[in-house]
Design an enzyme around this catalytic site. Structure first.
Site, PDB file in Angstrom:
ATOM      1  N   THR A 396       0.865  -1.157   0.000  1.00 17.13           N
ATOM      2  CA  THR A 396       0.000   0.000   0.000  1.00 17.13           C
ATOM      3  C   THR A 396       0.912   1.220   0.000  1.00 17.13           C
ATOM      4  OG1 THR A 396      -1.690  -1.239   1.161  1.00 17.13           O
ATOM      5  CG2 THR A 396      -1.687   1.097   1.602  1.00 17.13           C
ATOM      6  N   GLU A 435      -8.001  -6.106  -4.678  1.00 14.07           N
ATOM      7  CA  GLU A 435      -8.546  -5.882  -3.342  1.00 14.07           C
ATOM      8  C   GLU A 435      -9.548  -6.948  -2.919  1.00 14.07           C
ATOM      9  OE1 GLU A 435      -7.093  -3.863  -0.642  1.00 14.07           O
ATOM     10  OE2 GLU A 435      -7.044  -2.693  -2.482  1.00 14.07           O
ATOM     11  N   SER A 467     -10.258  -3.476   5.848  1.00 13.71           N
ATOM     12  CA  SER A 467      -8.893  -2.994   5.605  1.00 13.71           C
ATOM     13  C   SER A 467      -8.169  -2.766   6.920  1.00 13.71           C
ATOM     14  CB  SER A 467      -8.988  -1.671   4.834  1.00 13.71           C
ATOM     15  OG  SER A 467      -7.729  -1.051   4.745  1.00 13.71           O
TER      16      SER A 467
END
Ligand code: GLY
Length: 595
Positions: A396, A435, A467
């Protein structure tokens, strides 16, 4: 928020009632005394000085993107303008995680004290279903959720950036997107750090011709000094510049994504793209030793887990125990273990599940957890009987920005794994996320722990996966003090936690706090991951004698942090500088720069 008392109730945690408070306090004193000889002082670590500036600060994982952000601040843009421009630029110069084809979160604290949180994380396509990554015999087919079009969630980044700009920015879209267009059109010279990042995925990038054409140099890895040109991405950015979010979710780009998805076995259709909407939530907020923490609410678990861990740790004398002491590390590991058991078991997209947020971040809940934490013995993770084992991607990018007025933006966004699902719709230049892999693909496995509630992170059409991204801002007495966040999947949460502890409890300046070696426990597996030099040999022995188990880890996080007022809390400002930025040396490409 509901106060769920079944799955995560401490009643399911054995041993809670077996420990008398008095015994615990006595044991704690003895242990602290016995180990006082190994307590390590935090001051004066060998770090570079934080980067100081007077009027604003930008810290990102790629130096060219940092420069874009500083230019926007210099030209009178606010922190939100700078964040939008940085995010568009990172989609070009940090393609491993910067993106248009992924999603993320933005925590904003305005100069007047208001706070908000933008959720533009991906959603499952309408045609997605609970068992879509399982074989006939119920086994997860891992590659389906990590590479190729079936792994792709409906992207939210462009929606989020345009939402932020329209509602909270001050500058025209063209001004914020132009730097990214120039970087894509004219190209940029690759440093060793950029090349290393590309090289980490060469074989996977080779699997798709459109991706190979962009990120390999005639089929071979780029070397430092060569230029990466992205004309298709420049064209896509031009369309967004002209039409805003519609330039991405409708028209040429959307059609190309839908076509490539269909041909590649994916599920995204035109309706999925047109229906995508950014959500705005109140952030998670909690207090720690007089500081106020503002972080990410569900669909992130980050803010909840950070507040839960801070609440637990507030009951221990960490400053006295000292950074790196066995006793402080023991408490930190145990706090992590408990918070992660809750994180993996109880949280999900708030539109689909009622998250027990208030209960998890309540100080009295933390006190109950402290009651079961033994001062001299590690708990077995397998004895904390909750939910389903951890599952999530880990790559990320995060950036932190503050402007002259004191508006602060903490933003984390992602393609999930480096370079996401590795697929690009022909002619768009846009790398797509994987994702969908952040959902729990086999929700029934929760039942091995007798967890009856149904998995809150199971795949459902239109739902956002849980998340760990934790864009965080800390204030004191109504003023911003710290802006920070990190990549790293589950390790985001513990990296942000430890950076806060390093600053607040251990007195480090912001660069020392970012540099200091980190540990990570996520409930399952039992082992605590340790960066090199995180434990001295004798500290490790003490902890092992208490039942802790360790395994080495490679540095996974790239914290981007800003401290306001001085290089360290309670320190003195240097000259007129008000902002102190720290770029994490674990990443090879980042930069802290102000003006
Ligand atoms: N994909 C990593 C995260 O959302 O935490």
């Amino acid at each position: 928020m509901s106060l769920l008392l079944s799955g995560g109730d401490l009643k399911t945690r054995p041993g809670r009632f077996g420990i008398l408070l008095g015994t615990l306090a006595m044991a704690h004193m003895l242990v602290a005394l016995a180990w006082s000889l190994v307590v390590v002082s935090a001051a004066n670590a060998a770090s570079m000085r934080p980067v100081g500036a007077e009027k604003g600060m930008v810290v990102t994982a790629q130096h060219l993107a940092t420069e874009v952000g500083v230019d926007i601040l210099k030209s009178g843009g606010n922190a939100i303008d700078a964040a939008v421009a940085v995010a568009y630029a990172l989609a070009v110069v940090y393609p491993a995680a910067g993106n248009l084809g992924g999603g993320g979160f933005m925590t904003i604290r305005f100069a007047d004290g208001r706070t908000t949180f933008l959720d533009f994380r991906e959603k499952a396509p309408r045609a997605a279903s609970r068992d879509m990554y399982l074989s006939k015999d119920g086994k997860v087919i891992k590659s389906l959720s990590t590479i190729g079009w079936l792994a792709v969630g409906v992207p939210g980044t462009v929606s989020g950036l345009e939402y932020a700009r329209e509602k909270y920015g001050t500058m025209a879209r063209a001004a914020l997107i132009e730097p990214a267009i120039a970087l894509a059109e004219d190209g940029y010279t690759l440093d060793q750090g950029d090349v290393d990042m590309l090289a980490s995925a060469t074989e996977d990038l080779r699997r798709f011709p459109e991706t190979t054409d962009i990120f390999l140099n005639k089929g071979e890895p780029f070397v430092a000094g060569q230029r990466l040109m992205q004309p298709d991405l420049a064209e896509t950015l031009h369309l967004i510049r002209k039409e805003g979010a519609a330039g991405f979710y409708r028209g040429k780009t959307a059609s190309a994504i839908v076509k490539a998805s269909r041909e590649g076995g994916g599920l995204i259709d035109q309706d999925d793209l047109e229906r995508y909407r950014t959500r705005e939530f109140a952030p998670i907020e909690c207090d720690y030793r007089g500081y106020h923490v503002i972080s990410a609410p569900p669909p992130s678990s980050g803010g909840v887990a950070i507040c839960e861990m801070l609440n637990i740790l507030e009951g221990y004398p960490l400053p006295e125990l000292g950074f790196g002491s066995a006793q402080a590390l023991h408490y930190e590991i145990e706090a992590m273990r408990h918070a992660f058991a809750d994180r993996y078991s109880l949280l999900g997209d708030p539109d689909f599940t009622s998250n027990p947020v208030q209960r998890l971040i309540d100080k009295s809940y933390a006190a109950k957890i402290r009651d079961v934490i033994k001062p001299d013995r590690a708990e077995l993770s397998s004895d904390i009987r909750l939910g389903v084992a951890p599952h999530e991607g880990s790559n990320t990018t995060h950036f932190s920005i503050i402007d002259d007025a004191g508006n602060a933006v903490s933003m984390t966004y992602t393609l999930n794994d480096w370079f996401g699902a590795k697929v690009v719709a022909s002619g768009t230049g846009v790398l797509m996320n994987d994702e969908m892999d952040d959902f729990t693909p086999n929700p029934d496995s929760a039942n091995i722990y007798g967890f009856a509630r149904g998995n809150p992170n199971a795949i459902v059409s239109g739902k956002t996966p849980l998340s760990s991204m934790s864009p965080t801002i800390v204030t004191k007495d109504g003023k911003p003090v710290l802006v920070l966040g990190s990549p790293g999947g589950a390790r985001i949460v513990t990296a942000v936690l430890q950076t806060i502890l390093n600053v607040v409890d251990y007195g480090m300046n912001i660069q020392e706090a970012v540099d200091a070696p980190r540990i990570h426990n996520q409930w399952l597996p039992e082992e605590t991951k340790i960066e090199r030099y995180a434990l001295s040999p004798d500290t490790r022995k003490i902890l092992e004698s208490m039942g802790h188990r360790f395994e080495d880890s490679t540095p996974a996080n790239h914290i981007a942090a800003i401290l306001v007022g001085a290089p360290s809390l309670g320190g003195k400002a240097i000259g007129r500088n008000r902002f102190y930025g720290a770029n994490d040396p674990r990443g090879g490409t980042g930069l802290a720069q102000g003006h």
